[in-house]
Design a protein around this motif. Structure first.
Motif, PDB file in Angstrom:
ATOM      1  N   GLU A 173      -5.672 141.743  45.236  1.00  0.00           N
ATOM      2  CA  GLU A 173      -4.615 141.029  44.519  1.00  0.00           C
ATOM      3  C   GLU A 173      -3.464 140.625  45.432  1.00  0.00           C
ATOM      4  OE1 GLU A 173      -4.200 142.963  40.294  1.00  0.00           O
ATOM      5  OE2 GLU A 173      -4.398 144.577  41.795  1.00  0.00           O
ATOM      6  N   LEU A 174      -3.689 140.640  46.736  1.00  0.00           N
ATOM      7  CA  LEU A 174      -2.607 140.426  47.694  1.00  0.00           C
ATOM      8  C   LEU A 174      -1.834 139.120  47.471  1.00  0.00           C
ATOM      9  CD1 LEU A 174      -1.570 142.227  49.944  1.00  0.00           C
ATOM     10  CD2 LEU A 174      -2.879 140.860  51.575  1.00  0.00           C
ATOM     11  N   PRO A 175      -2.481 137.969  47.212  1.00  0.00           N
ATOM     12  CA  PRO A 175      -1.693 136.739  46.980  1.00  0.00           C
ATOM     13  C   PRO A 175      -0.725 136.880  45.801  1.00  0.00           C
ATOM     14  CG  PRO A 175      -3.979 136.200  47.424  1.00  0.00           C
ATOM     15  CD  PRO A 175      -3.927 137.680  47.261  1.00  0.00           C
ATOM     16  N   ARG A 176      -1.195 137.520  44.698  1.00  0.00           N
ATOM     17  CA  ARG A 176      -0.298 137.700  43.548  1.00  0.00           C
ATOM     18  C   ARG A 176       0.835 138.660  43.896  1.00  0.00           C
ATOM     19  NH1 ARG A 176       0.374 141.488  39.847  1.00  0.00           N
ATOM     20  NH2 ARG A 176      -1.491 142.645  40.477  1.00  0.00           N
ATOM     21  N   LEU A 177       0.506 139.724  44.619  1.00  0.00           N
ATOM     22  CA  LEU A 177       1.532 140.685  44.995  1.00  0.00           C
ATOM     23  C   LEU A 177       2.588 140.034  45.898  1.00  0.00           C
ATOM     24  CD1 LEU A 177      -0.628 143.855  45.764  1.00  0.00           C
ATOM     25  CD2 LEU A 177       0.502 143.219  43.628  1.00  0.00           C
ATOM     26  N   LEU A 178       2.160 139.138  46.769  1.00  0.00           N
ATOM     27  CA  LEU A 178       3.111 138.444  47.638  1.00  0.00           C
ATOM     28  C   LEU A 178       4.038 137.561  46.818  1.00  0.00           C
ATOM     29  CD1 LEU A 178       4.210 137.699  50.389  1.00  0.00           C
ATOM     30  CD2 LEU A 178       2.353 136.027  50.630  1.00  0.00           C
ATOM     31  N   ALA A 179       3.490 136.886  45.798  1.00  0.00           N
ATOM     32  CA  ALA A 179       4.327 136.046  44.934  1.00  0.00           C
ATOM     33  C   ALA A 179       5.343 136.892  44.183  1.00  0.00           C
ATOM     34  CB  ALA A 179       3.438 135.272  43.950  1.00  0.00           C
ATOM     35  N   GLU A 180       4.927 138.068  43.722  1.00  0.00           N
ATOM     36  CA  GLU A 180       5.864 138.954  43.021  1.00  0.00           C
ATOM     37  C   GLU A 180       6.964 139.440  43.975  1.00  0.00           C
ATOM     38  OE1 GLU A 180       2.699 140.866  39.758  1.00  0.00           O
ATOM     39  OE2 GLU A 180       3.585 142.121  41.339  1.00  0.00           O
ATOM     40  N   ALA A 181       6.570 139.776  45.191  1.00  0.00           N
ATOM     41  CA  ALA A 181       7.563 140.247  46.162  1.00  0.00           C
ATOM     42  C   ALA A 181       8.594 139.164  46.453  1.00  0.00           C
ATOM     43  CB  ALA A 181       6.870 140.675  47.446  1.00  0.00           C
ATOM     44  N   ARG A 182       8.157 137.928  46.539  1.00  0.00           N
ATOM     45  CA  ARG A 182       9.091 136.828  46.797  1.00  0.00           C
ATOM     46  C   ARG A 182      10.051 136.645  45.632  1.00  0.00           C
ATOM     47  NH1 ARG A 182       4.584 132.792  49.485  1.00  0.00           N
ATOM     48  NH2 ARG A 182       4.943 133.417  51.655  1.00  0.00           N
ATOM     49  N   LYS A 183       9.565 136.771  44.410  1.00  0.00           N
ATOM     50  CA  LYS A 183      10.448 136.658  43.247  1.00  0.00           C
ATOM     51  C   LYS A 183      11.479 137.780  43.242  1.00  0.00           C
ATOM     52  CE  LYS A 183       6.990 134.383  40.336  1.00  0.00           C
ATOM     53  NZ  LYS A 183       6.135 134.512  39.136  1.00  0.00           N
ATOM     54  N   ALA A 184      11.026 138.991  43.558  1.00  0.00           N
ATOM     55  CA  ALA A 184      11.955 140.119  43.591  1.00  0.00           C
ATOM     56  C   ALA A 184      12.976 139.944  44.714  1.00  0.00           C
ATOM     57  CB  ALA A 184      11.180 141.421  43.772  1.00  0.00           C
ATOM     58  N   ALA A 185      12.536 139.434  45.862  1.00  0.00           N
ATOM     59  CA  ALA A 185      13.449 139.242  47.000  1.00  0.00           C
ATOM     60  C   ALA A 185      14.533 138.231  46.672  1.00  0.00           C
ATOM     61  CB  ALA A 185      12.668 138.803  48.221  1.00  0.00           C
ATOM     62  N   GLU A 186      14.206 137.223  45.884  1.00  0.00           N
ATOM     63  CA  GLU A 186      15.195 136.212  45.517  1.00  0.00           C
ATOM     64  C   GLU A 186      16.312 136.796  44.667  1.00  0.00           C
ATOM     65  OE1 GLU A 186      13.002 133.138  43.629  1.00  0.00           O
ATOM     66  OE2 GLU A 186      12.180 132.327  45.489  1.00  0.00           O
TER      67      GLU A 186
END
Length: 576
Positions: A452-465
């Motif tokens: 699920e790495l691509p989805r996890l990366l998208a979530e991390a970017r949202k949290a970082a924002e």
């Protein structure tokens, strides 16, 4: 430990104390003790008074002869002052008395005598008549001046002007704690001075030979496998002092050295290391305290510092020791640059492995990572996205050490000015701390599997924002558990929010004014008079601004639905 001479000059420092047993450290240039000088039978020296038990062990840095009443302006600490006592005799007349005939006896005054007339034993062919010796107060003031100048000893020649050392001078030396040596049998002062000069030349030659040998050994160490560690070990061996290298983040680099940094000195050394690194340029410092002397020098070029080398011991480094440290810094700089090239190559490899992981090529990426760094974090994992610009080399060095320490599994990669890390689902604390220390905030995804790495990366970017300096770390689960706004945030509602407020965002300063007014109005429950009063404007002005915003947005702000939509959009974009 207190600082002394924080900025280092190219020629190092000078100290006049006795050198330690360490070959690379020295205070005085030469090491002839007063005892060695007294035991040299050629000079016929006799100790009349030793200041203390260790007085004869003190190094004599030089010998100086003077008959001045106050020679201290020309003296340095640790010198042997030689005098024949002419300054203590009061002449009867400026001209020479008639020379005595052959075989005539020469009268010599008794030590400390106050006889009205005394005769000098200076010459067999000419004499000088003296009315008396100086007063007791003159002797006392003379010795006090020498003691204040930290003279190692006073050498008083007899059988030249005085038959014996004046008793008042002996008493003054005992009173003030000054070592007194009698120079008997008309020993030439120049012989003592020449002897010390010869000893200095011999020691300088020995130091030069040691320096050349040490430089060669250091160069050979730099050619060994693991050259950086070998350089530090060889420098420690040659100087017999503790040696520590700190990297560009101020953390100590692991090296197989034997001598540890004393715990009492470590905090001050680390503080000074951070201070030198913060300057960004080539510089150095010296710390001195009860525990000894520490020399610090930056490694690397101006604006590209690679770290700081610290060397500590009982006494300051002499010129040869400083030269060896400078040579070690040169070799260490080369080794660090080679390491930097390897780090750059490893960085490219990390980016390649991240691309493979995102593409689902787990087996290839896993085998490669295990060969170079070790095992990847076991699932479930979190993806962490750093926010704060392009990561610097200091941060990457620290993360490299964290990944290699084994304390917590970590994989990271820096690509296209973004830093992405993968940690176990229950970890990430040390990573977030390292990012915060470097001025970065971070967002972390929810736990998930490697697939699920691509989805996890998208979530991390949202949290970082959503991370801010006051909220340096944001977990994606926190976004989803903070009510409807959290759910909207998790679903990337900020895109919709920006679209709603776009007419005001594009309207320059006027739009900013209207947004601020709407924020105050909605937070004040849309009450006209209290909000107008808090803004310092008339309620009609407030109504006019709300109406203008309503027209630009195309939303009816007289309804609850319209107000709620605008309020939610401003909260999602942090415009409220």
């Amino acid at each position: 430990m207190r600082r002394a001479g924080e900025q280092i000059g190219e020629n190092g420092w000078h100290d006049s104390t006795k050198p330690s047993d360490s070959p690379g450290r020295a205070g005085a240039v030469m090491s002839v003790s007063l005892r060695e000088l007294v035991e040299e039978t050629e000079f016929k020296l006799r100790v009349l008074h030793a200041a203390d038990d260790s007085a004869l062990e003190r190094a004599v840095v030089w010998a100086h002869s003077s008959d001045l009443v106050d020679p201290t302006p020309w003296l340095e600490a640790g010198q042997l002052l030689l005098t024949d006592g002419m300054q203590f005799a009061v002449p009867e007349a400026p001209e020479m008395a008639e020379a005595p005939g052959p075989g005539a006896a020469v009268d010599a005054p008794a030590a400390g005598s106050r006889s009205p007339v005394s005769r000098s034993p200076v010459s067999a062919t000419a004499t000088v008549r003296f009315q008396s010796l100086a007063s007791e107060g003159v002797f006392d003031a003379y010795v006090a001046r020498l003691r204040a100048a930290d003279v190692a000893a006073l050498g008083f020649a007899t059988e030249v002007i005085h038959a014996e050392v004046p008793a008042d001078l002996v008493s003054a030396c005992r009173r003030h704690g000054l070592t007194l040596v009698e120079v008997t049998e008309r020993t030439p002062f120049i012989g003592i001075i020449r002897y010390l000069a010869d000893q200095r030349a011999l020691e300088q030659r020995a130091r030069l030979e040691w320096s050349l040998q040490a430089q060669r050994k250091l160069a050979r160490a730099a050619l060994r496998p693991g050259g950086l560690g070998a350089i530090l070990v060889e420098l420690e061996r040659q100087l017999e002092s503790w040696v520590a290298l700190y990297d560009s983040t101020g953390l100590r680099v692991d090296a197989p050295t034997r001598i540890r940094v004393p715990e009492s000195e470590a905090p001050e050394v680390e503080r000074m290391v951070q201070s030198l690194l913060a300057r960004g340029g080539r510089s150095g410092a010296r710390l001195h305290g009860d525990g000894g002397d520490v020399t610090l020098q930056t490694v690397g070029q101006h604006g590209q510092l690679r770290g700081v080398l610290a060397v500590g011991g009982r006494a300051p480094l002499d010129l040869a020791g400083n030269d060896l440290v400078a040579s070690a810094i040169g070799h260490a700089s080369i080794a660090l640059e080679q390491n930097r090239e390897l780090d750059a190559a490893r960085g490219h490899l990390r980016v390649g492995l991240l691309e493979l992981l995102l593409a689902g090529e787990m087996e290839v990426a896993r085998r490669t990572a295990e060969t170079v760094w070790g095992e990847l974090p076991a699932a479930p994992v979190r993806v962490v996205q750093a926010r704060g610009g392009e990561p610097g080399q200091a941060l990457l060095d620290r993360l490299e050490r964290l990944a290699g320490s084994g304390s917590e599994p970590l994989f990271f990669a820096a690509r296209e000015q973004e830093l992405i890390a993968i940690v176990p689902a229950g970890g990430g604390a040390t990573l977030v701390e390292a990012l915060a220390d470097a001025g970065f905030s971070a967002g972390a995804s929810a736990p998930g599997d490697w697939a699920e790495l691509p989805r996890l990366l998208a979530e991390a970017r949202k949290a970082a924002e959503r991370s801010t300096p006051s909220r340096p770390s944001v977990w994606f689960e926190d976004l989803a558990t903070t009510g409807m706004l959290g759910a909207l945030e998790a679903a990337d509602g900020r895109v919709t929010a920006r679209r709603v407020l776009q007419p005001l965002l594009e309207h320059g300063e006027q739009g900013r004014l209207l947004l601020d007014t709407l924020a105050a109005w909605t937070e004040g429950n849309c009450a006209w008079d209290p909000v107008a009063k808090s803004l310092g404007i008339h309620r009609h002005t407030l109504r006019s601004r709300v109406t203008a915003a309503e027209q630009l947005l195309g939303i009816d702000l007289q309804t609850f639905a319209g107000r709620a939509e605008v309020w939610s959009a401003m909260r999602l974009l942090d415009e409220a």
